[in-house]
Design an enzyme around this catalytic site. Sequence first.
Site, PDB file in Angstrom:
ATOM      1  N   ASP A  97      -7.515  29.454  10.712  1.00 50.91           N
ATOM      2  CA  ASP A  97      -7.177  30.292  11.855  1.00 50.91           C
ATOM      3  C   ASP A  97      -8.450  30.478  12.676  1.00 50.91           C
ATOM      4  O   ASP A  97      -9.504  30.812  12.128  1.00 50.91           O
ATOM      5  CB  ASP A  97      -6.671  31.653  11.352  1.00 50.91           C
ATOM      6  CG  ASP A  97      -5.557  32.206  12.206  1.00 50.91           C
ATOM      7  OD1 ASP A  97      -5.769  32.298  13.423  1.00 50.91           O
ATOM      8  OD2 ASP A  97      -4.498  32.547  11.663  1.00 50.91           O
ATOM      9  N   ASP A 185      -5.677  31.493  17.611  1.00 50.96           N
ATOM     10  CA  ASP A 185      -5.103  32.801  17.883  1.00 50.96           C
ATOM     11  C   ASP A 185      -5.107  33.114  19.388  1.00 50.96           C
ATOM     12  O   ASP A 185      -6.156  32.995  20.038  1.00 50.96           O
ATOM     13  CB  ASP A 185      -5.965  33.837  17.140  1.00 50.96           C
ATOM     14  CG  ASP A 185      -5.331  35.201  17.090  1.00 50.96           C
ATOM     15  OD1 ASP A 185      -4.336  35.358  16.370  1.00 50.96           O
ATOM     16  OD2 ASP A 185      -5.858  36.118  17.757  1.00 50.96           O
ATOM     17  N   GLU A 236      -1.640  29.408  19.595  1.00 53.75           N
ATOM     18  CA  GLU A 236      -0.667  30.504  19.687  1.00 53.75           C
ATOM     19  C   GLU A 236      -0.691  31.017  21.119  1.00 53.75           C
ATOM     20  O   GLU A 236      -1.759  31.386  21.615  1.00 53.75           O
ATOM     21  CB  GLU A 236      -1.044  31.627  18.716  1.00 53.75           C
ATOM     22  CG  GLU A 236       0.010  32.710  18.664  1.00 53.75           C
ATOM     23  CD  GLU A 236      -0.528  34.094  18.320  1.00 53.75           C
ATOM     24  OE1 GLU A 236       0.269  34.932  17.873  1.00 53.75           O
ATOM     25  OE2 GLU A 236      -1.735  34.350  18.509  1.00 53.75           O
ATOM     26  N   HIS A 309       3.252  35.782  10.083  1.00 50.04           N
ATOM     27  CA  HIS A 309       2.820  37.100   9.625  1.00 50.04           C
ATOM     28  C   HIS A 309       3.043  38.201  10.659  1.00 50.04           C
ATOM     29  O   HIS A 309       2.771  39.366  10.381  1.00 50.04           O
ATOM     30  CB  HIS A 309       1.331  37.031   9.254  1.00 50.04           C
ATOM     31  CG  HIS A 309       0.485  36.694  10.450  1.00 50.04           C
ATOM     32  ND1 HIS A 309       0.508  35.455  11.064  1.00 50.04           N
ATOM     33  CD2 HIS A 309      -0.382  37.440  11.168  1.00 50.04           C
ATOM     34  CE1 HIS A 309      -0.302  35.466  12.096  1.00 50.04           C
ATOM     35  NE2 HIS A 309      -0.857  36.656  12.182  1.00 50.04           N
ATOM     36  N   ASP A 310       3.492  37.833  11.859  1.00 49.71           N
ATOM     37  CA  ASP A 310       3.754  38.827  12.908  1.00 49.71           C
ATOM     38  C   ASP A 310       5.247  39.069  13.117  1.00 49.71           C
ATOM     39  O   ASP A 310       5.627  39.953  13.887  1.00 49.71           O
ATOM     40  CB  ASP A 310       3.178  38.353  14.250  1.00 49.71           C
ATOM     41  CG  ASP A 310       1.668  38.243  14.243  1.00 49.71           C
ATOM     42  OD1 ASP A 310       1.010  39.011  13.512  1.00 49.71           O
ATOM     43  OD2 ASP A 310       1.142  37.375  14.970  1.00 49.71           O
TER      44      ASP A 310
HETATM   45  C1  NOJ Z   1      -2.110  37.136  16.997  1.00 53.71           C
HETATM   46  C2  NOJ Z   1      -2.121  37.240  15.512  1.00 53.71           C
HETATM   47  O1  NOJ Z   1      -1.139  36.413  14.989  1.00 53.71           O
HETATM   48  C3  NOJ Z   1      -1.923  38.697  15.177  1.00 53.71           C
HETATM   49  O2  NOJ Z   1      -1.694  38.914  13.817  1.00 53.71           O
HETATM   50  C4  NOJ Z   1      -3.123  39.455  15.668  1.00 53.71           C
HETATM   51  O3  NOJ Z   1      -2.913  40.839  15.484  1.00 53.71           O
HETATM   52  C5  NOJ Z   1      -3.412  39.188  17.142  1.00 53.71           C
HETATM   53  N1  NOJ Z   1      -3.256  37.818  17.517  1.00 53.71           N
HETATM   54  C6  NOJ Z   1      -4.803  39.595  17.478  1.00 53.71           C
HETATM   55  O4  NOJ Z   1      -5.709  38.710  16.878  1.00 53.71           O
END
Ligand code: NOJ
Length: 531
Positions: A97, A185, A236, A309-310
């Site tokens: 990541d 990210d 992302e 994970h989000d």
């Molecule tokens: C996206 C990540 O997937 C998330 O978990 C994170 O809180 C935010 N970006 C900030 O890095």
Amino acid sequence: MAEWWKKSTVYQIYPRSFMDSNGDGIGDIRGIIQKLDYLEELGVDIIWLSPVYDSPNDDNGYDIRDYQKIMDDFGTMEDFEELIGQMHKRGLKLMMDLVVNHTSDEHEWFSSKPEYYIWRDEPNNWRSFFSGSAWEYDQQREQYFLHLFSRKQPDLNWENPEMREAVYGMMRWWLDKGVDGFRMDVINLISKDQDFPDGPDGDGGAFYMNGPKVHDYLQEMNREVLSKYDIVTVGEMPGATISDAIKYTDEERKEVNMIFTFEHMGLDQASGEKWDLKPLQLTDLKYNLEHWQHALHNSGWNSLYWNNHDQPRIVSRFGNDGEYRVESAKMLAACLHFMQGTPYIYQGEEIGMTNVRFDSIEEYKDIETLNMYKEKRSLGVPHEKIMHSIYAKGRDNARTPMQWNAEVHGGFTIGTPWIASNPNHSTINTLDRDDSGSIYQFYKKLVELRKKMDIITHGNFTLLHREDENVFAYTREVPGEQLTVYCNFSEQQLEFPRPQGELLIHNYEKPESMGKIILRPYETIVFHKKI
Ligand code: NOJ
């Protein structure tokens, strides 16, 4: 070996919740090493590891204090080197990541290199993704710094060439260590409109999502770093549309291999806010994914995901986590894995892990959830209403410990887990993975088929039964060959003419076939025809 990642399946590990080897209640790298057999057996090709870098954990590692050090909770650099060595021995690749839109405020750059960050005398009205203003006042400097996420995650100033070079140097350092790629990210947020205009209702997205110089920066990063290695990259990208995605992933443009879109993940929200719930309308999902399948068919590449994970657990979200948990988990898997793109499996998805419902807000750990709860309570929103949204959408749904077995804490730790385990670990866990009817075996078969059948990688996508609100059906075609995929997203029994071809995979006992198919609740059937 060009484009090996087009036939690969990625498995995401959220290290904090995967496997604890030392009983401190926090997952760690040695825990991952212990579970490599499990992953090898599943057949996945690439592991995406959520951040393992040194961090004060304001946002569970997405706030990095030192990019070249491993977080103490997770182990040491030696552990990491052993992990990568063991993975490579098994033919598994490692995707790290990369979090370079922001650092932690405890990163030494924040004091030694303030010019690497974004400072203003006056804040604008942008809101942080984690509630409240996106600006924080710094007493010493007497200025505000920008943080699109938490106050402890100041945004980096990509306008600064020295900062960019420092990031590229760090990336090369990891690649030289042998890592096989990066998941980047919120990488489409790195270029901000330098006028910093106010946004409607504090939403500054238009001024930093896919911002003015983002493509220049990614092309520079590609030139300076990515192009020199045979690696996989995925960006992302909240707020990236299809036309943005084509630009980011068109091979000619040399930016990244694929992006994570958020469009299909926003279809069950009623407004710009994820907590504002609305039921998914299946046609919305079908038309959206169809659009992405068509648009990126020859000019870019899709990533395919339901979970990370989000996001809440997909079986609870678009499936049925009660009576039809097993059927709907398999149906959702088939629906996604037969599309064109690189599929991602998030830890626990392959055993049908579900959302969790903690009774009290104290049991939740995620900064996004906790800040939102506080803010909404202060505005007078009733506790029950907020909890309802958290149960549906909170990120901790994905972060409860991996359910290895029926023992206490699901076998994740012998200590006290940092976040409580989902009580359903006594019945939902990996112990049934050898049963031919398990969700795990179904995923394993999908991963295997992708490697064997080129049509899954290359075929044209055509949506069938467009208007139907219960079935998601499509074909994939290459000359002389066709796949037909049927997925019942409902509890209703549905009837369609039987497509031609042999049965390739299904999630019920062998279906009846009398010139028609009768789809039982959440049934999926896939046919394969060779002419
Ligand atoms: C996206 C990540 O997937 C998330 O978990 C994170 O809180 C935010 N970006 C900030 O890095």
